[in-house]
Enzyme design. Structure first.
Site, PDB file in Angstrom:
ATOM      1  N   ASP A  87      86.274  54.708 -68.226  1.00  0.00           N
ATOM      2  CA  ASP A  87      86.627  53.960 -69.424  1.00  0.00           C
ATOM      3  C   ASP A  87      86.250  52.503 -69.222  1.00  0.00           C
ATOM      4  O   ASP A  87      85.914  52.085 -68.111  1.00  0.00           O
ATOM      5  CB  ASP A  87      88.101  54.144 -69.810  1.00  0.00           C
ATOM      6  CG  ASP A  87      89.079  53.554 -68.807  1.00  0.00           C
ATOM      7  OD1 ASP A  87      88.690  53.306 -67.651  1.00  0.00           O
ATOM      8  OD2 ASP A  87      90.241  53.329 -69.179  1.00  0.00           O
ATOM      9  N   TYR A  89      86.130  48.363 -68.770  1.00  0.00           N
ATOM     10  CA  TYR A  89      86.941  47.394 -68.040  1.00  0.00           C
ATOM     11  C   TYR A  89      88.050  46.880 -68.957  1.00  0.00           C
ATOM     12  O   TYR A  89      87.851  46.691 -70.152  1.00  0.00           O
ATOM     13  CB  TYR A  89      86.088  46.215 -67.578  1.00  0.00           C
ATOM     14  CG  TYR A  89      85.016  46.578 -66.566  1.00  0.00           C
ATOM     15  CD1 TYR A  89      85.357  47.000 -65.285  1.00  0.00           C
ATOM     16  CD2 TYR A  89      83.665  46.476 -66.877  1.00  0.00           C
ATOM     17  CE1 TYR A  89      84.381  47.318 -64.344  1.00  0.00           C
ATOM     18  CE2 TYR A  89      82.676  46.787 -65.949  1.00  0.00           C
ATOM     19  CZ  TYR A  89      83.040  47.201 -64.683  1.00  0.00           C
ATOM     20  OH  TYR A  89      82.081  47.513 -63.759  1.00  0.00           O
ATOM     21  N   PHE A 100      80.031  50.508 -66.331  1.00  0.00           N
ATOM     22  CA  PHE A 100      79.873  49.671 -65.143  1.00  0.00           C
ATOM     23  C   PHE A 100      79.377  48.253 -65.446  1.00  0.00           C
ATOM     24  O   PHE A 100      79.428  47.377 -64.584  1.00  0.00           O
ATOM     25  CB  PHE A 100      78.955  50.321 -64.096  1.00  0.00           C
ATOM     26  CG  PHE A 100      79.529  51.559 -63.480  1.00  0.00           C
ATOM     27  CD1 PHE A 100      80.540  51.483 -62.524  1.00  0.00           C
ATOM     28  CD2 PHE A 100      79.077  52.810 -63.863  1.00  0.00           C
ATOM     29  CE1 PHE A 100      81.071  52.635 -61.966  1.00  0.00           C
ATOM     30  CE2 PHE A 100      79.604  53.974 -63.308  1.00  0.00           C
ATOM     31  CZ  PHE A 100      80.606  53.882 -62.353  1.00  0.00           C
ATOM     32  N   HIS A 213      82.491  57.767 -55.884  1.00  0.00           N
ATOM     33  CA  HIS A 213      82.508  56.612 -56.779  1.00  0.00           C
ATOM     34  C   HIS A 213      82.137  55.358 -55.995  1.00  0.00           C
ATOM     35  O   HIS A 213      82.451  55.237 -54.801  1.00  0.00           O
ATOM     36  CB  HIS A 213      83.914  56.469 -57.382  1.00  0.00           C
ATOM     37  CG  HIS A 213      83.974  55.560 -58.553  1.00  0.00           C
ATOM     38  ND1 HIS A 213      84.101  54.183 -58.423  1.00  0.00           N
ATOM     39  CD2 HIS A 213      83.911  55.807 -59.882  1.00  0.00           C
ATOM     40  CE1 HIS A 213      84.120  53.638 -59.627  1.00  0.00           C
ATOM     41  NE2 HIS A 213      84.004  54.592 -60.532  1.00  0.00           N
TER      42      HIS A 213
END
Length: 247
Positions: A87, A89, A100, A213
């Site tokens: 989701d 920031y 990202f 991740h």
């Protein structure tokens, strides 16, 4: 990348938060339009819009200002790589509607720093200049990298606050559409959340790259450390071997 294509508020300043739950204000490339329209007219899409309107009326600060920006910048016929995030920031001024990516001039989040670190290790690409483009991945999006979060809005200071409200129905269908499309694509699945979408992808036609991740909590850990995964060079080689069909 300056955000000069964002709509300006009075005084010429682009908003950094969602101003209204109005899909007509969220442009997308023509190839995505029918799918987006079908979603927002569905019961799930209508419920999501009702939820967003309710939260805005209650004074919630919601990011990003244009939730569908990934679909605006990367038409389906141009997609060559898909990078899935979870989701947006949840800090003010960070989210710009791309997984990202952060707005130009914003300090790099740790995961994005590790993405640039691996890109340099793998391909020798130096980190981007700060403050512009800084951590903005708009240029990636404009060159065929679909930077898709699976949930497309979030509230300030409340990570995953809009998970399960309906966005996933749309983003799952978008992943399927890319998988069912007419040309091979590289899917980069970093972390367990992104990897949970693996069943939506036809791995017999596409390259599916899997790693931890890029968060500092997992980037160096086994079984599939992100640092050293070599995904960028593998994606480059796949794209060379599987060029887009000529328009």
């Amino acid at each position: 990348m300056p955000q000069d294509d964002l709509p300006a508020q009075a005084g010429g300043v682009a908003p950094d938060q969602l101003m209204a739950a109005d899909p007509s204000a969220w442009p997308v490339a023509p190839g995505w339009q029918s799918q987006v329209d079908a979603f927002f007219t569905s019961p799930t899409g209508q419920a999501l819009l009702g939820f967003l309107r309710g939260r805005l009326e209650e004074g919630a600060v919601i990011f990003p200002p244009r939730p569908l920006r990934a679909l605006e910048l990367t038409p389906p016929e141009d997609v060559r790589v898909v990078i899935l995030g979870q989701d947006p920031y949840h800090g003010r001024g960070q989210a710009e509607g791309l997984a990202f990516s952060v707005a130009p001039g914003v300090a790099l989040p740790p995961s994005l720093r590790n993405i640039f670190k691996e890109l340099q290790r793998d391909l020798g690409t130096p980190p981007p200049k700060f403050p512009v483009p800084g951590g903005s991945l708009v240029n990636w999006a404009r060159h065929g990298v679909l930077l898709l979060n699976t949930c497309l809005t979030v509230e300030e200071g409340r990570p995953a606050s809009h998970a399960g409200k309906g966005w996933e129905m749309l983003t799952d269908s978008l992943i399927r559409e890319v998988s069912d499309g007419g040309h091979p694509v590289v899917f980069m699945l970093w972390g367990s959340h992104a990897q949970s979408k693996r069943a939506l992808i036809d791995a017999s036609r596409h390259q599916v790259l899997v790693a931890n991740h890029p968060s500092p909590l997992s980037a160096l850990r086994p079984p599939l450390p992100f640092i050293g995964c070599g995904h960028f060079s593998q994606a480059r080689d796949w794209r060379i071997q599987h060029p887009l069909p000529k328009k």
